[in-house]
Design a protein around this motif. Structure first.
Motif: not given
Length: 481
Positions: A367, A378, A380, A458, A480-481
């Protein structure tokens, strides 16, 4: 009063042998637990013996802890040592050490400011100078300190001023060529068996003085015991008795007394307490309390916003239990109960729902995070049977955090700042669509709770910290992806 040897550890004893009932210590522990006062460690010394000690797991005896303003008392001690070596005098003018940083035109009050005024928090400032130091664009904290108006006559007005303690560190480095930490190493830390002390520095390499020191709980206790012994350790003179008497006596008024332990007067970077005691203390509950009349020392580390409640628990439960003679007929059940209680102290990770079908949605997905104050870029997460692995990117790079399912897992990462922190982490699902991540920074007062809400394409990260300077505020970050 016996004196403690220079062994790495202070001698141990049962409380009753030193005139304290185990039940009183249990009552103290029960009070701080029931009132959620956030203790991380506790050590009680009586007659030069440790009679009770405990760490709330995952905090550990061998790990250092941030001391915040308890650092100030160590800085004061360094000045006392320098005075004994005739390197400076308390009546030396502060500006005299820094001709290049001092303003060309000195105000009357700044020109009159002495080293003793820095020590007693009587510089004459009406605002704490610390923010001015931190915000100085060139990193010259000494020059920034001199730039803050001195509106009161030095020595007449108490203001808690961490910048004043920094100036003590700067003066010491100026006259010795050594940092505060290096100066204290052979003179204080080595004789007391204190190892691996660390101290933060300003941009120009001067130890911050008023904060930034990290030590273990027993190191704090040894420091208090040294002062209780009037500066003598293992029959060796470490600090002059005259300095200890002066530093721990009231040098300036800071209130009208009463039940507030922050209004009984201030010495040289030591607070006066009720009941004839004195202490060094630091933000969020770091304490070194010395009780000369009871021949006792209390060392505490915490993550609390209610330091006064900890002090009140000491006065309510521990102080009246300190008897003049050993307890001749001890209650062995109470002793056993206290031993079990101390060994079982813990901060338990949250445990609600062990898993959720949405783990498959999150698994391995990166994300990108909206701009945020934390400067995270980011996020994850991936899952296994026993833990989750969080991957976080920020301006310092990539950081991996292991989080146990309802248990603590250890990681090392630079998530808060440039420092690599030791973190114990856990995860639990608090609802089917909200994963909670708990980060316990076990060499600091801080722990963070991050709720991760999973929505379509999201995630919403909501972060809350346990303590802060000012009301702790939740931080929300969208990924957000």
């Amino acid at each position: 009063m016996t004196t403690v040897s220079a062994n790495l550890q202070v001698p141990r004893s049962q409380p009753e042998e030193q005139g304290i009932s185990s039940s009183a210590i249990s009552n103290f522990l029960n009070t701080v637990q029931s009132n959620h006062l956030g203790l991380h460690s506790f050590m009680l010394l009586r007659h030069s013996h440790v009679v009770a000690e405990g760490w709330w797991a995952p905090y550990k005896a061998e790990l250092p802890h941030m001391l915040f303003s308890l650092s100030k008392s160590f800085t004061s001690t360094a000045i006392g040592l320098a005075v004994a070596e005739q390197l400076l005098s308390l009546d030396d003018l502060v500006v005299s050490f820094f001709p290049d940083e001092a303003p060309e035109e000195l105000s009357t009050n700044l020109a009159q400011m002495k080293v003793r005024h820095l020590l007693m928090m009587g510089t004459g400032h009406v605002v704490d100078t610390t923010d001015f130091l931190r915000k100085s664009e060139d990193g010259n904290w000494v020059k920034a300190f001199f730039g803050v108006p001195v509106e009161q006559e030095p020595g007449t007005h108490f203001l808690y001023n961490t910048g004043a303690t920094y100036m003590l560190s700067a003066i010491l480095q100026k006259i010795t060529g050594e940092t505060l930490l290096d100066y204290l190493e052979p003179r204080l830390f080595t004789p007391l068996g204190i190892r691996n002390a660390t101290w933060e520095s300003c941009p120009r390499g001067i130890n911050t003085g008023g904060f930034g020191l990290s030590l273990t709980t027993e190191d704090i206790a040894k420091f208090g015991q040294l002062f209780l012994q009037k500066g003598s350790w293992n029959n060796q003179r470490i600090v002059s008795e005259a300095w200890i008497e002066e530093a721990t006596s009231k040098q300036i008024s800071n209130g009208d007394g009463g039940d507030n332990d922050w209004s009984h007067g201030y010495g040289y970077q030591f607070w006066q307490c009720r009941h004839g005691a004195y202490r060094g203390d630091g933000a969020f509950g770091q304490f070194c309390i010395v009780l000369p009349e009871q021949d006792a020392v209390i060392a505490i580390t915490s993550g609390t916003s209610d330091m006064g409640a900890i002090m009140n628990a000491v006065w309510e439960h521990l102080l009246p239990a300190m008897l003049p003679e050993p307890i001749s007929i001890p209650d062995y059940t109470q002793i056993s109960d206290l031993t079990a209680q101390l060994s079982a102290l813990s901060i338990d990770p949250p445990q609600q729902q062990p898993s959720s079908p949405l783990e498959d949605v999150l698994e391995g997905k990166q994300y990108k995070l909206d701009d945020n104050e934390e400067e995270w870029s980011s996020f994850s997460i991936s899952f296994s049977e026993n833990e989750a692995i969080i991957t976080l990117h920020n301006k310092l790079g990539k950081h991996i955090i292991h989080a146990g399912r309802g248990t603590w897992a250890e990681s090392f990462a630079s998530v808060l700042d440039h420092t690599v922190n030791r973190i114990m982490s856990s995860i639990t699902w608090i609802t089917a669509d909200i994963l909670q991540l708990t980060l316990q920074y076990i060499e600091t007062p801080f722990h963070f709770i991050i709720d991760i809400k999973i929505e379509e394409n999201t995630i919403v990260l909501t972060q809350q910290v346990n303590v802060a300077f000012g009301p702790p505020e939740a931080v929300t970050i969208i990924g957000r992806t």
